[in-house]
Design an enzyme around this catalytic site. Sequence first.
Site, PDB file in Angstrom:
ATOM      1  NE  ARG A 236       0.633   0.559   7.607  1.00  0.00           N
ATOM      2  CZ  ARG A 236      -0.305   1.487   7.507  1.00  0.00           C
ATOM      3  NH1 ARG A 236      -0.947   1.880   8.575  1.00  0.00           N
ATOM      4  NH2 ARG A 236      -0.599   2.026   6.357  1.00  0.00           N
ATOM      5  N   PRO A 237       6.638  -2.099   7.291  1.00  0.00           N
ATOM      6  CG  PRO A 237       7.649  -3.868   6.152  1.00  0.00           C
ATOM      7  CD  PRO A 237       6.417  -3.506   6.936  1.00  0.00           C
TER       8      PRO A 237
ATOM      9  CG  ASP B 233      -7.809   1.388   4.196  1.00  0.00           C
ATOM     10  OD1 ASP B 233      -7.094   0.707   4.958  1.00  0.00           O
ATOM     11  OD2 ASP B 233      -7.380   2.388   3.589  1.00  0.00           O
TER      12      ASP B 233
ATOM     13  CE  LYS C 132      -6.677   8.583   6.223  1.00  0.00           C
ATOM     14  NZ  LYS C 132      -5.315   8.044   6.053  1.00  0.00           N
ATOM     15  CG  ASN C 133      -5.556   6.810   2.326  1.00  0.00           C
ATOM     16  OD1 ASN C 133      -5.233   7.489   3.311  1.00  0.00           O
ATOM     17  ND2 ASN C 133      -5.863   5.529   2.415  1.00  0.00           N
TER      18      ASN C 133
ATOM     19  CG  ASP D 224      11.091  -3.545   3.092  1.00  0.00           C
ATOM     20  OD1 ASP D 224       9.966  -3.160   3.471  1.00  0.00           O
ATOM     21  OD2 ASP D 224      11.273  -4.617   2.488  1.00  0.00           O
TER      22      ASP D 224
ATOM     23  CG  LEU E   3      -3.057  -5.851   1.650  1.00  0.00           C
ATOM     24  CD1 LEU E   3      -4.340  -6.367   1.098  1.00  0.00           C
ATOM     25  CD2 LEU E   3      -2.720  -4.517   1.082  1.00  0.00           C
TER      26      LEU E   3
ATOM     27  CB  CYS F 112       1.437   0.767  12.478  1.00  0.00           C
ATOM     28  SG  CYS F 112      -0.237   1.103  11.984  1.00  0.00           S
TER      29      CYS F 112
ATOM     30  NE  ARG G 232       3.117   2.933   9.116  1.00  0.00           N
ATOM     31  CZ  ARG G 232       4.313   2.465   9.391  1.00  0.00           C
ATOM     32  NH1 ARG G 232       4.731   2.452  10.625  1.00  0.00           N
ATOM     33  NH2 ARG G 232       5.093   1.991   8.450  1.00  0.00           N
TER      34      ARG G 232
ATOM     35  NE  ARG H 281      -4.320   8.760  11.682  1.00  0.00           N
ATOM     36  CZ  ARG H 281      -4.053   7.551  11.177  1.00  0.00           C
ATOM     37  NH1 ARG H 281      -4.166   6.487  11.921  1.00  0.00           N
ATOM     38  NH2 ARG H 281      -3.662   7.421   9.933  1.00  0.00           N
TER      39      ARG H 281
END
Length: 420
Positions: free
Chosen positions: A121-122, A307, A22-23, A124, A329, A116, A92, A399
């Site tokens: 989870r910015p 994950d 997926k990622n 920036d 993380l 989230c 996201r 998901r």
Amino acid sequence: MDYLKIQGVDSLHGNIQISGAKNASLPLIAMAILANNEVKINNLPDVADIKTLLKLLSKMGSSCHFDTQETIINTTTMDKTKATYDIVKTMRASILVLGPILARFGHCEVSLPGGCAIGQRPIDLHLKALEQMGAKIDIKAGYIEATTPNGLVGCEIIFDKITVTGTANIVMAAALAKGQTTIINAAREPEVVQLCEVLSKSGVTIEGIGTAVLKIQGTDGELLNIEEFSIIPDRIEAGTYLCAGAITNSEITLTKVEPNHLGAVIAKLEEMGNSFSITEESITIHPTSQLKPVKIITQEYPAFPTDMQAQFMALATQADGVSIIEERLFENRFMHVSELQRMGADISLNGHTATVHGKTPLSGTDVMATDLRASSALVLAALIAKGETNIHRIYHLDRGYDNLEKKLEGVGAKVARLQE
Ligand code: UD1
């Protein structure tokens, strides 16, 4: 709403075929925005996040035909550059369209993703890097409004933190920028590597693929001709099923997997007492008489992945002794703890560290999925719990796990998808 009913079993046995990652798929779908041709992608997983991103591209005027064998995406007809809140709020990673849209059209609006379940989870670092490349960015009414008055221009970007989607976004923006972009402290995840490799094959010169310093030579606005490619195997799905083998003390063989991407996960399972037979494309986990406790610190690739943290916590409940799991993380990625406790786990939390006392018998009950990987930890716990576990809110699982219940049924698990 769907939920899963899982009956605890003594053991599992058989083969599970691993789907595309997926990622890896998400940035590679976003990359199609940079193409001047129809993009053909093989081995996309059949999961909700992929459909969400394809829907977003379709809403912006692209045509997308999804098929796990061969998906076809044509963005040449794309005529809108706004990624609206209704889609971004459900995923996201929609932020991945920001770099490519900006690079191709010179302007775009993307809804801010917001908070989230697993942390703030910015984004920036994505925005700062694009500004360094010449983008003008305003935040208005919940939207990122970005323009490039003088185009995107390559420069040196030093990421303060390693960011996976941030690296992917900037690599894609840099692909069409003028001149060379150097990314220092780039993510080295296999999913980022595949993005770079596909871009390289499409005419973008990239040095340092798989290292922390990427040098991308932009095409100065020229769109890319992207050749057909196949998505790499999902290392997190594979890791989850290895944990299914370990927790049920079973022999399970994963096929269509990339063992090289699972080094840290396999090493931890070995520390816990499991052994493996590994070929180029398959991994067999062998049962062990006794699971040993483990110490885990989540970090960026190639270290142990965040994950996989929740799944190992479920596994640690069955190890004889005290396991320590430190999450580095995401600040709130322990939502599965209270649900595992409800099943009988002995876990205490102190800031970013969870201490798991094992081995504790687990019993089936009603539990609630809170995020994607937390949900799979509950599935693992349910496989060995006494009696029946009902896992609610499994839209989180859908998901990211392709056909989870069919794959588990195939190795002898008793899983049913039911409606509330
Ligand atoms: C990606 C993965 C996700 C995985 C995560 C970490 C995708 C679609 N998702 O998420 O499954 O859990 O990597 O391996 O590939 N950060 C900032 N500012 C930013 C960006 C990130 O402070 O602009 C922080 C985050 O809050 C986090 C850390 O950096 O603490 C890493 O996040 P990042 O690598 O960006 O995660 P994602 O790319 O969102």
